[in-house]
Design a protein around this motif. Structure first.
Motif, PDB file in Angstrom:
ATOM      1  N   PRO A  44       0.818  -1.223   0.000  1.00 35.29           N
ATOM      2  CA  PRO A  44       0.000   0.000   0.000  1.00 35.29           C
ATOM      3  C   PRO A  44       0.846   1.265   0.000  1.00 35.29           C
ATOM      4  O   PRO A  44       0.436   2.298  -0.526  1.00 35.29           O
ATOM      5  CB  PRO A  44      -0.811  -0.107   1.304  1.00 35.29           C
ATOM      6  N   HIS A  45       2.073   1.182   0.565  1.00 33.38           N
ATOM      7  CA  HIS A  45       2.950   2.351   0.607  1.00 33.38           C
ATOM      8  C   HIS A  45       3.418   2.740  -0.803  1.00 33.38           C
ATOM      9  O   HIS A  45       3.475   3.915  -1.142  1.00 33.38           O
ATOM     10  CB  HIS A  45       4.159   2.035   1.497  1.00 33.38           C
ATOM     11  N   PHE A  47       2.094   1.448  -3.889  1.00 32.38           N
ATOM     12  CA  PHE A  47       1.104   1.432  -4.977  1.00 32.38           C
ATOM     13  C   PHE A  47      -0.214   2.120  -4.607  1.00 32.38           C
ATOM     14  O   PHE A  47      -1.172   2.045  -5.367  1.00 32.38           O
ATOM     15  CB  PHE A  47       0.836  -0.012  -5.422  1.00 32.38           C
ATOM     16  N   GLY A  48      -0.284   2.726  -3.447  1.00 34.51           N
ATOM     17  CA  GLY A  48      -1.471   3.496  -3.064  1.00 34.51           C
ATOM     18  C   GLY A  48      -2.723   2.648  -2.936  1.00 34.51           C
ATOM     19  O   GLY A  48      -2.688   1.568  -2.339  1.00 34.51           O
ATOM     20  N   GLU A  49      -3.826   3.124  -3.527  1.00 32.64           N
ATOM     21  CA  GLU A  49      -5.119   2.438  -3.402  1.00 32.64           C
ATOM     22  C   GLU A  49      -5.078   1.035  -4.007  1.00 32.64           C
ATOM     23  O   GLU A  49      -5.593   0.074  -3.441  1.00 32.64           O
ATOM     24  CB  GLU A  49      -6.190   3.282  -4.120  1.00 32.64           C
ATOM     25  N   GLY A  51      -2.514  -0.771  -4.262  1.00 30.35           N
ATOM     26  CA  GLY A  51      -1.654  -1.581  -3.406  1.00 30.35           C
ATOM     27  C   GLY A  51      -2.433  -2.360  -2.363  1.00 30.35           C
ATOM     28  O   GLY A  51      -1.999  -3.438  -1.932  1.00 30.35           O
ATOM     29  N   THR A  52      -3.593  -1.842  -1.963  1.00 32.17           N
ATOM     30  CA  THR A  52      -4.427  -2.555  -0.984  1.00 32.17           C
ATOM     31  C   THR A  52      -4.917  -3.876  -1.566  1.00 32.17           C
ATOM     32  O   THR A  52      -4.899  -4.906  -0.892  1.00 32.17           O
ATOM     33  CB  THR A  52      -5.624  -1.665  -0.597  1.00 32.17           C
TER      34      THR A  52
END
Lengths: 141, 119
Positions: A44-45, A47-49, A51-52
């Protein structure tokens, strides 16, 4: 592109868990937990959203990577199982949301799919067909 | 079924595993994946293999949303249920990846049914 990323992360996670568990002899629990934890912190750090979703598929594939060597003897089969896991994850993305154990169930289904396929191929091999203990399901015979 | 010390240890570990994961997940806000990973890593480092496996399986139940397990008391119940299922199914499908998750899913669904009865 997103589907490809999901499949790639799944394969990476599955292979890493399998290697840590079987090659480094750290055991399946530690292998899966460390891969899950690291993917949960870093994906998530970076790749952002999106990444979740990657973090969830990495966890799912790491559960499949806990499989024993007697069932999945080499890394190539683990790649196939991880790919099946990723595809099942995409197909079942809206099923049983919020139920703990959903990802593990997807992982178990992937393992069963591949192990079942291998047993099917083995059973249909003409050389071993006559050596099988059960030759029919026994409904009419 | 005879109650032995090893079975009681499994129950204690699963109750703790679910409760700690649920607390980390919902009360401290770490999220389901990180909470389960933390519980898994610490259980693998601190506990013997069978208990670590049971605790990691229990942590999957703790990943449930608050719609399935609304509070810590139901998390304790979920831990008890998953412990009983683990003890009853030790030999079934051993060595298949995802066995723990399937066990946890069953325990989560039973806990959800209980939640529906009592709330």
């Amino acid at each position: 592109m997103e589907i490809l990323s999901i499949i790639l992360v799944s394969i990476l996670s599955g292979i890493l868990t399998y290697l840590i568990s079987n090659n480094l002899k750290k055991g399946p629990v530690f292998a899966s937990a460390i891969v899950t934890l690291v993917s949960g912190i870093f994906l998530p750090h970076f790749f952002g959203e999106f990444g979740t979703s990657l973090m969830v598929v990495a966890a799912c594939s790491s559960y499949a990577g806990m499989v024993a060597v007697k069932n999945i003897p080499n890394i190539w089969e683990m790649i196939i199982v991880s790919t099946i896991t990723a595809m099942l994850f995409i197909l079942a993305s809206s099923a049983y949301l919020g139920v703990g154990g959903r990802l593990g169930t997807i992982a178990a289904l992937s393992c069963f799919t591949w192990i079942g396929f291998k047993k099917f191929v083995y059973a249909t091999n003409l050389n071993v067909k006559n050596t099988l203990k059960y030759k029919s399901v026994g409904i009419w015979s | 079924m005879k109650i032995t010390r090893s079975k009681l240890n499994i129950i204690v570990c699963t109750v703790l595993g679910v409760t700690i994961t649920y607390f980390l997940n919902h009360h401290m806000g770490y999220g389901a994946i990180i909470s389960s990973g933390l519980v898994g890593v610490f259980s693998a480092l601190l506990l013997p293999a069978p208990l670590a496996g049971a605790t990691y399986t229990a942590s999957f139940v703790g990943m449930s949303s608050q719609l399935i397990i609304p509070n810590v008391f139901f998390a304790l119940t979920g831990g008890l249920i998953v412990g009983i299922i683990i003890i009853g199914t030790t030999q079934i499908y051993a060595g298949i990846g995802g066995k723990g998750g399937t066990t946890a899913a069953m325990a989560s669904l039973i806990t959800r049914a209980l939640t529906g009865l009592f709330s």
